[in-house]
Design an enzyme around this catalytic site. Structure first.
Site, mmCIF file in Angstrom:
data_model
loop_
_atom_site.group_PDB
_atom_site.id
_atom_site.type_symbol
_atom_site.label_atom_id
_atom_site.label_comp_id
_atom_site.label_asym_id
_atom_site.label_seq_id
_atom_site.Cartn_x
_atom_site.Cartn_y
_atom_site.Cartn_z
ATOM 1 N N ASP A 287 0.809 -1.214 0.000
ATOM 2 C CA ASP A 287 0.000 0.000 0.000
ATOM 3 C C ASP A 287 0.843 1.265 0.000
ATOM 4 O OD1 ASP A 287 -2.267 -1.495 0.021
ATOM 5 O OD2 ASP A 287 -2.574 -1.393 2.179
ATOM 6 N N LEU A 423 -6.729 11.051 -2.988
ATOM 7 C CA LEU A 423 -7.012 10.084 -4.047
ATOM 8 C C LEU A 423 -8.493 9.741 -4.077
ATOM 9 C CD1 LEU A 423 -3.939 7.729 -3.551
ATOM 10 C CD2 LEU A 423 -4.295 9.372 -5.392
#
Length: 546
Positions: A287, A423
């Site tokens: 991640d 995001l």
């Protein structure tokens, strides 16, 4: 001096207020007009302290200037001592009171008070807040600890066998960025190493505590902007060594532990073995990879800006594209740090210069003060606050240090979350024109309660009405809106954008949309194109991608 809507530092008497308010048993009498009495606002509303600041004013008015203003000051000083019963009295003038040249120090000493009177000569038109705080702390330390200083050249006595080493934590003040929480984190860290804290100053210290500073084995400089001058005097007067590594970030905390261990003669292993870090496992995860190489612009006081640059590059894998400070006294240190990163340091106290630098750098994340939070919001860039000056939301009720291993966890959350939420916001912006997700669409999980009067055509994919946020683009977070992107205004003679190209541009992530717009307009202008189409947008992308 100049008129401005924002200043990174107040005049030096604000720094003196921060020191006086942080301490116990100290009162500060300021020779000032009515308009300069803003201490209550700073410390009770912004910092949310439970008590009023230890500051009194003469509060002279215009009509008093033709009378004896010196008598007003003497009365105010005598009243403050009688009412508050301080152990030490600070006296000085505000920037306006300085102009009438009444000599508060001489007037206070003429009163023959039974407590130490410390006059502050703070040149309001040459110096600023942090310098004023450092000078005030130095004057207090020298006045209170000076009588206990040994004769010059006297060797320092060794620590008695079996006694744990003791240190002073110097630098934290009122209205400082997370100073209260940093002290808690560092005290706990030192405790795990077997080091006791003798005095924390100025925060929570009394004049009697300052008189004991020379009894400690060494000093820890938490905030050089405030403590450096006093620490240098303690080194000369008492022969005390100093620990100057500021433990912000994982690497700096480990270096801090090693330096303390070397100075105090203790084993660093217990503190290193009890690391409460959650950062390393995430840094090794999949991640984390999409955040590697993110462009970061950093601005703040020198201590936090330099620390943030080191943490960003060495621990987060970010690319620092801008580094600056408003603290001119530490310009040399910041320039050295910026030079190591291949950057030119930005040394300024003008927020407009900072805004222009951020717009030119096109960062993915801004780390700064309260003003950089406003600038980043206007430019549509994620932001995290790392330095004073800050507003009320950066004095949280919870414990949120910046120093130590717990502070490293806080940094991780504070810096990474704006990027991750950015995001998510980009995805929402990408699909906001979709028939299922536009602004007027009912929530999908409430379809059973959808109003019956809506057109059936909505369900079969007919173009929806323009969402409300498109009708007022200035109020959106869309970087293509005029007030969210400084590059939005097309200069006369520049290529115009077709509607389809504007719509396609909105699919570009907001944190690089301004750069994409400028590159496309430059590409079109160099080729003499009168309008910009979708094809032009992608041709420009391919051109600059090469």
């Amino acid at each position: 001096m100049r008129l401005t809507v924002w200043t990174y530092e107040g005049p030096p008497q604000v720094g003196a207020m921060r020191v006086a308010t942080a301490m116990r048993g100290v009162h500060y009498v300021v020779h000032a007009p009515q308009g300069d009495s803003y201490a209550d606002l700073l410390f009770t509303m912004i910092e949310r302290r439970p008590g009023r600041p230890a500051v009194s004013y003469t509060s002279f008015q215009a009509r008093d200037l033709g009378t004896d203003t010196a008598a007003l000051f003497k009365t105010a000083a005598a009243d403050a001592v009688a009412r508050f019963q301080p152990e030490a009295l600070l006296v000085g003038s505000s920037c306006t009171g300085e102009l009438i040249q009444d000599d508060p120090g001489g007037l206070a000493k003429a009163l023959g008070l039974s407590i130490p009177v410390i006059p502050l000569e703070l040149p309001s038109y040459q110096r600023k807040e942090n310098w004023g705080a450092a000078e005030t702390f130095y004057r207090l330390v020298r006045t209170m600890a000076g009588p206990a200083a040994p004769a010059p050249g006297t060797p320092r006595a060794p620590r008695p066998a079996g006694q744990r080493p003791r240190c002073n934590l110097l630098g934290p003040t009122a209205l400082g960025f997370r100073h209260r929480d940093d002290v808690q984190a560092v005290v706990a860290l030192l405790g795990r190493m077997g080091v006791d804290v003798a005095v924390v100053a100025p925060l929570g210290a009394s004049p009697a505590d300052l008189a004991r500073l020379g009894e400690a084995d060494f000093n820890v400089v938490l905030y050089p902007e405030i403590a450096d001058t006093a620490v240098r005097w303690l080194e000369r007067a008492f022969g005390q060594p100093s620990v100057r590594t500021v433990p912000i970030g994982v690497g700096a905390t480990r270096a801090f532990i090693a330096e303390v261990a070397a100075v105090a003669g203790v084993d660093p292993a217990p503190a290193l073995a009890e690391e409460s870090l959650r950062l390393p496992w995430w840094s090794r995860s999949v991640d984390s990879t999409y955040l590697t190489g993110k462009r970061v612009f950093i601005f703040g006081d020198a201590t936090h800006a330099v620390a943030a640059a080191r943490v960003a590059t060495e621990e987060f894998g970010f690319e620092v594209v801008g580094l600056g400070t408003y603290a001119r006294e530490y310009a040399r240190e910041l320039r050295a740090c910026a030079g190591a990163l291949g950057l030119e340091a930005l040394i300024t106290d003008d927020y407009l210069d900072v805004e222009a630098a951020i717009a030119d750098a096109h960062p993915d994340l801004v780390l700064g003060t309260q003003m950089e939070r406003h600038i980043a919001k206007r430019l549509g860039v994620p932001c995290a606050v790392i330095s004073a000056p800050v507003h009320v939301q950066d004095f949280p009720a919870r414990t949120a240090p910046q120093m130590g291993f717990d502070g490293a966890n806080v940094l991780f959350d504070t810096w990474v979350h704006p990027l991750m939420m950015g995001l998510e916001e980009h995805l929402l912006m990408m699909f906001r024109d979709d028939f299922e997700f536009h602004g007027d669409a009912a929530p999908s999980h409430l379809s059973a309660h959808r109003p019956t009067g809506e057109a059936v055509g909505d369900a079969v994919g007919e173009p929806p009405a323009a969402p409300r946020d498109q009708a007022a683009p200035a109020a959106t977070l869309d970087g293509s809106a005029a007030q969210s992107d400084p590059a939005r205004t097309t200069p006369p003679g520049a290529p115009s954008w077709e509607d389809s190209a504007e719509k396609e541009l909105r699919k570009v992530p907001f944190f690089v949309r301004g750069k994409a717009r400028r590159n496309t307009e430059r590409f079109a202008a160099e080729r003499g194109l009168a309008s910009i189409s979708v094809e032009t947008l992608y041709d420009a992308k391919a051109h600059f991608g090469r």
